[in-house]
Design an enzyme around this catalytic site. Structure first.
Site, PDB file in Angstrom:
ATOM      1  N   SER A 131      97.096 -51.886  -8.119  1.00  0.00           N
ATOM      2  CA  SER A 131      97.575 -50.410  -8.642  1.00  0.00           C
ATOM      3  C   SER A 131      97.072 -49.102  -8.515  1.00  0.00           C
ATOM      4  CB  SER A 131      98.059 -50.622  -9.952  1.00  0.00           C
ATOM      5  OG  SER A 131      99.120 -49.266  -9.893  1.00  0.00           O
ATOM      6  N   LYS A 185     102.082 -56.981 -11.222  1.00  0.00           N
ATOM      7  CA  LYS A 185     102.097 -56.160 -10.154  1.00  0.00           C
ATOM      8  C   LYS A 185     103.274 -55.670 -10.841  1.00  0.00           C
ATOM      9  CE  LYS A 185     100.768 -52.329  -7.795  1.00  0.00           C
ATOM     10  NZ  LYS A 185     101.395 -51.961  -7.063  1.00  0.00           N
ATOM     11  N   HIS A 188     104.485 -54.144 -13.471  1.00  0.00           N
ATOM     12  CA  HIS A 188     104.639 -53.120 -13.663  1.00  0.00           C
ATOM     13  C   HIS A 188     105.080 -52.061 -12.932  1.00  0.00           C
ATOM     14  CE1 HIS A 188     102.338 -50.053 -11.833  1.00  0.00           C
ATOM     15  NE2 HIS A 188     101.478 -49.235 -13.277  1.00  0.00           N
ATOM     16  N   ASN A 189     105.693 -51.887 -11.956  1.00  0.00           N
ATOM     17  CA  ASN A 189     106.505 -51.111 -11.250  1.00  0.00           C
ATOM     18  C   ASN A 189     107.242 -50.991 -11.623  1.00  0.00           C
ATOM     19  OD1 ASN A 189     104.025 -51.204  -9.519  1.00  0.00           O
ATOM     20  ND2 ASN A 189     104.798 -51.379  -7.114  1.00  0.00           N
ATOM     21  N   GLU A 192     107.083 -48.887 -14.522  1.00  0.00           N
ATOM     22  CA  GLU A 192     106.854 -47.278 -13.977  1.00  0.00           C
ATOM     23  C   GLU A 192     107.887 -47.073 -13.374  1.00  0.00           C
ATOM     24  OE1 GLU A 192     103.956 -47.380 -11.015  1.00  0.00           O
ATOM     25  OE2 GLU A 192     106.142 -46.360  -9.256  1.00  0.00           O
TER      26      GLU A 192
HETATM   27  P1  NBP Z   1     100.655 -50.404   5.309  1.00  0.00           P
HETATM   28  O1  NBP Z   1     101.215 -50.806   3.841  1.00  0.00           O
HETATM   29  O2  NBP Z   1     100.784 -49.260   5.500  1.00  0.00           O
HETATM   30  O3  NBP Z   1     100.042 -51.428   6.061  1.00  0.00           O
HETATM   31  C1  NBP Z   1      99.402 -51.027   7.423  1.00  0.00           C
HETATM   32  C2  NBP Z   1      98.096 -51.759   7.738  1.00  0.00           C
HETATM   33  O4  NBP Z   1      98.611 -53.496   8.116  1.00  0.00           O
HETATM   34  C3  NBP Z   1      97.559 -51.297   9.017  1.00  0.00           C
HETATM   35  O5  NBP Z   1      95.589 -51.433   9.041  1.00  0.00           O
HETATM   36  C4  NBP Z   1      97.747 -52.597  10.133  1.00  0.00           C
HETATM   37  O6  NBP Z   1      97.247 -51.971  10.783  1.00  0.00           O
HETATM   38  C5  NBP Z   1      97.806 -53.345   9.492  1.00  0.00           C
HETATM   39  N1  NBP Z   1      98.822 -54.562   9.723  1.00  0.00           N
HETATM   40  C6  NBP Z   1     100.777 -55.033  10.123  1.00  0.00           C
HETATM   41 BR1  NBP Z   1     101.156 -52.852   9.702  1.00  0.00          BR
HETATM   42  N2  NBP Z   1     100.495 -55.833  10.761  1.00  0.00           N
HETATM   43  C7  NBP Z   1      99.714 -56.749  10.928  1.00  0.00           C
HETATM   44  C8  NBP Z   1      99.576 -57.551  11.284  1.00  0.00           C
HETATM   45  N3  NBP Z   1     100.306 -58.366  11.805  1.00  0.00           N
HETATM   46  N4  NBP Z   1      98.413 -57.980  11.210  1.00  0.00           N
HETATM   47  C9  NBP Z   1      97.214 -57.404  11.242  1.00  0.00           C
HETATM   48  N5  NBP Z   1      97.268 -56.285  10.228  1.00  0.00           N
HETATM   49  C10 NBP Z   1      98.522 -55.859  10.355  1.00  0.00           C
HETATM   50  O7  NBP Z   1      99.322 -50.017   4.389  1.00  0.00           O
HETATM   51  P2  NBP Z   1      99.328 -49.598   3.296  1.00  0.00           P
HETATM   52  O8  NBP Z   1     100.510 -48.260   2.260  1.00  0.00           O
HETATM   53  O9  NBP Z   1      96.765 -49.456   3.216  1.00  0.00           O
HETATM   54  O10 NBP Z   1      98.924 -51.010   1.923  1.00  0.00           O
HETATM   55  C11 NBP Z   1      97.983 -51.915   2.417  1.00  0.00           C
HETATM   56  C12 NBP Z   1      98.990 -53.056   1.186  1.00  0.00           C
HETATM   57  O11 NBP Z   1      98.578 -52.369  -0.363  1.00  0.00           O
HETATM   58  C13 NBP Z   1     100.838 -52.874   0.954  1.00  0.00           C
HETATM   59  O12 NBP Z   1     101.164 -54.708   0.773  1.00  0.00           O
HETATM   60  C14 NBP Z   1     101.113 -51.817  -0.021  1.00  0.00           C
HETATM   61  O13 NBP Z   1     102.249 -52.440   0.235  1.00  0.00           O
HETATM   62  C15 NBP Z   1     100.091 -52.454  -0.463  1.00  0.00           C
HETATM   63  N6  NBP Z   1     100.479 -50.776  -1.875  1.00  0.00           N
HETATM   64  C16 NBP Z   1      99.949 -49.735  -1.023  1.00  0.00           C
HETATM   65  C17 NBP Z   1     100.278 -48.242  -2.004  1.00  0.00           C
HETATM   66  C18 NBP Z   1     100.008 -47.386  -1.407  1.00  0.00           C
HETATM   67  O14 NBP Z   1      99.870 -46.281  -2.603  1.00  0.00           O
HETATM   68  N7  NBP Z   1      99.843 -47.404  -0.254  1.00  0.00           N
HETATM   69  C19 NBP Z   1      99.615 -48.637  -3.291  1.00  0.00           C
HETATM   70  C20 NBP Z   1      99.965 -49.987  -3.870  1.00  0.00           C
HETATM   71  C21 NBP Z   1      99.962 -51.100  -2.581  1.00  0.00           C
HETATM   72  P3  NBP Z   1      97.138 -51.517  12.778  1.00  0.00           P
HETATM   73  O15 NBP Z   1      96.488 -50.775  12.397  1.00  0.00           O
HETATM   74  O16 NBP Z   1      97.041 -52.245  13.639  1.00  0.00           O
HETATM   75  O17 NBP Z   1      98.879 -51.217  12.195  1.00  0.00           O
END
Ligand code: NBP
Length: 473
Positions: A131, A185, A188-189, A192
């Site tokens: 988180s 988690k 938690h959300n 939130e």
């Molecule tokens: P995203 O959820 O936007 O995912 C993008 C990433 O996933 C990129 O590295 C992309 O690679 C990769 N990807 C995808 Br899309 N399809 C893929 C596949 N089939 N094989 C391998 N890689 C793949 O990224 P994020 O916002 O950094 O979040 C990551 C995780 O953390 C998610 O589960 C999200 O829900 C969670 N999360 C996010 C936040 C936040 O604030 N953003 C907070 C808490 C948790 P590419 O570059 O090749 O497209």
């Protein structure tokens, strides 16, 4: 071959990059891989990664070859199908005892399934909630790892090092087997969502009924942040209220559309409560409140058709209403947390998880959105009674809600009389009243069900299932 890395990471979007930097900052050599190779190189070559022990890998094979055994790999890819795809790509390259860690927002049932599938292959799996968004990932998130204790023992040191630290304690603890971490988690959300909605409703009453200026509201929330309500969300609310739009010179909130979206974990927490048969109406209302906010055009059109009570200007003592709003907010917040913790308690029992709910409250004190002073009180409540059925029964929370209820009822009644929507505050009050009512309305529900469907009913005076020929004897 260069020196092998302690840990690997797949998925270099915003969360993956920041988590990798955080891990590297703590002295762990990390090997990283992203589906799109250009991203891997631009990240490893970036100013942020320069000089840190981050190793770029172009293929899953290269990633696996560069990890110390037994290997640990964190997946930070988009939740859903991409997690399964990466597991399929990596698992044939791994050996018995290696650990795959899913740090994304996965559904806990997917985590339970993946845990079983990987166990069949001799691999360990940790589904972990992380988180705190981008900032948390970089500087210290709250980490909620599920999976086996043996797997946690192997990577817990890294998790605890990179987690937020509060009073010298890491905001990370082993939550329980398989899907426990992702479940917690999700709750938690959900909490939130409720926390945010309740604050928004209080702001809305101050603005629309009391006509308090944004600058004054900022002062009120800042003052509240010095007391029992002290929390990240109250702090940012005060900050938001104090900000002005450079383009128009108007308070920032006045230029922001009243339409809120959602990504799904609020929905998941409500669905989990429904599936487990635990009342969590305030968490659910917070999700529904976003749904109703989302139909902006329909609301604007309905406002022309559906009339509420005649509007009358507020003439009472504003300061006393502001104090009442503070008490209503804290009492409602206690109910929302009581609901979330009751859902986690039920899940523990349903899935056989060892989750220590007092510890859960402690790891939410830093690195996550609901971080708050209040969470210490929850820990104390579970210290007093580890089997606590409902937070409302703990002496601290009980006393507060009993003392605050006059103010709370006044606010909810005033909002109802004036036609001001307060779904979270009023559902929390109804939850409190329903929970403390020994004999509720369900005699009528039983009778109706038996009347139209011969579902039978129970009696108060003898055991068994009874049916009555209601229509015509
Ligand atoms: P995203 O959820 O936007 O995912 C993008 C990433 O996933 C990129 O590295 C992309 O690679 C990769 N990807 C995808 Br899309 N399809 C893929 C596949 N089939 N094989 C391998 N890689 C793949 O990224 P994020 O916002 O950094 O979040 C990551 C995780 O953390 C998610 O589960 C999200 O829900 C969670 N999360 C996010 C936040 C936040 O604030 N953003 C907070 C808490 C948790 P590419 O570059 O090749 O497209």
């Amino acid at each position: 071959m260069s020196e092998q890395a302690e840990i690997g990471l797949v998925g270099l979007a915003v969360m993956g990059q920041n988590l990798a930097l955080n891990i590297a900052d703590h002295g762990y050599r990390i090997a990283v891989f992203n589906r799109t190779t250009a991203t891997t190189h631009s990240f490893v070559g970036s100013e942020a990664a320069k000089g840190r022990p981050v190793l770029a890998c172009e293929t899953p094979d290269e990633l696996v070859a560069n990890l110390k055994r037994p290997r640990s790999i964190i997946l930070m890819v988009k939740a859903g199908e991409p997690v399964d795809q990466q597991i399929s790509a990596l698992s044939p390259l791994l050996q018995e005892g290696d650990i795959l860690i899913d740090g994304g927002n996965s559904h806990f049932r997917d985590t339970i399934r993946r845990d079983r599938e990987l166990a069949d292959k001799g691999l360990q799996f940790i589904g972990t909630g992380i988180s705190g968004g981008e900032e948390g990932a970089r500087n210290g998130p709250s980490i909620m790892p599920g999976g086996s204790e043996a797997a946690y023992d192997r990577v817990g040191g890294i998790f605890e090092a990179i987690a937020a630290q509060v009073d010298g304690e890491p905001c990370c603890t082993h939550i329980g087997a398989d899907g426990a971490g992702h479940f917690v988690k999700t709750i938690h959300n959900g909490i939130e969502y409720a926390d945010m909605q309740m604050i928004a409703e209080v702001y809305f009453i101050m603005k629309s009924l009391l006509g308090i200026s944004h600058a004054e509201m900022a002062d009120v929330f800042s003052a509240w942040n010095q007391g029992d309500l002290d929390s990240y969300l109250i702090e940012i609310t005060a900050d938001i209220l104090g900000q002005t739009d450079e383009e128009t010179g108007r308070p920032m909130l006045e230029v922001i559309l009243d339409r809120a979206g959602q990504k799904g974990t609020g929905q998941w927490s409500t669905a989990a409560a429904l599936e487990l048969g635990i009342a969590a109406p305030t968490i659910a209302e917070a999700v529904f409140a976003r749904n109703i906010s989302a139909i902006k055009e329909e609301r604007v059109a309905a406002a022309e058709v559906l009339k509420g009570p005649a509007e009358t200007a507020f003439t009472g003592d504003k300061a006393s209403i502001v104090d009442a709003l503070r008490d209503a907010l804290l009492a409602s917040k206690i109910c929302a947390y009581a609901q979330g913790f009751a859902v986690m308690q039920a899940a523990k029992e349903e899935f056989g998880w060892s989750t220590d709910l007092g510890r859960v409250s402690m790891i939410w004190r830093g690195g996550c959105i609901i971080r708050a002073r209040f969470l210490n009180r929850i820990k104390e409540a579970y210290d007093r009674d580890p089997d606590l059925k409902n937070l409302l029964l703990d002496p601290y929370f009980k006393d507060f809600v009993e003392r605050g209820q006059t103010a709370w009822r006044r606010i909810v009644a005033m909002a109802a009389e004036r036609g001001i929507p307060v779904p979270a505050l009023s559902s929390a009050l109804s939850y409190y009243d329903a929970y403390r009512t020994g004999r509720v309305w369900a005699d009528m529900i039983q009778a109706q069900r038996d009347y139209f469907g011969a579902h039978t009913f129970e009696r108060v005076d003898k055991p068994g299932a009874f049916h009555r020929g209601w229509a015509g004897g």
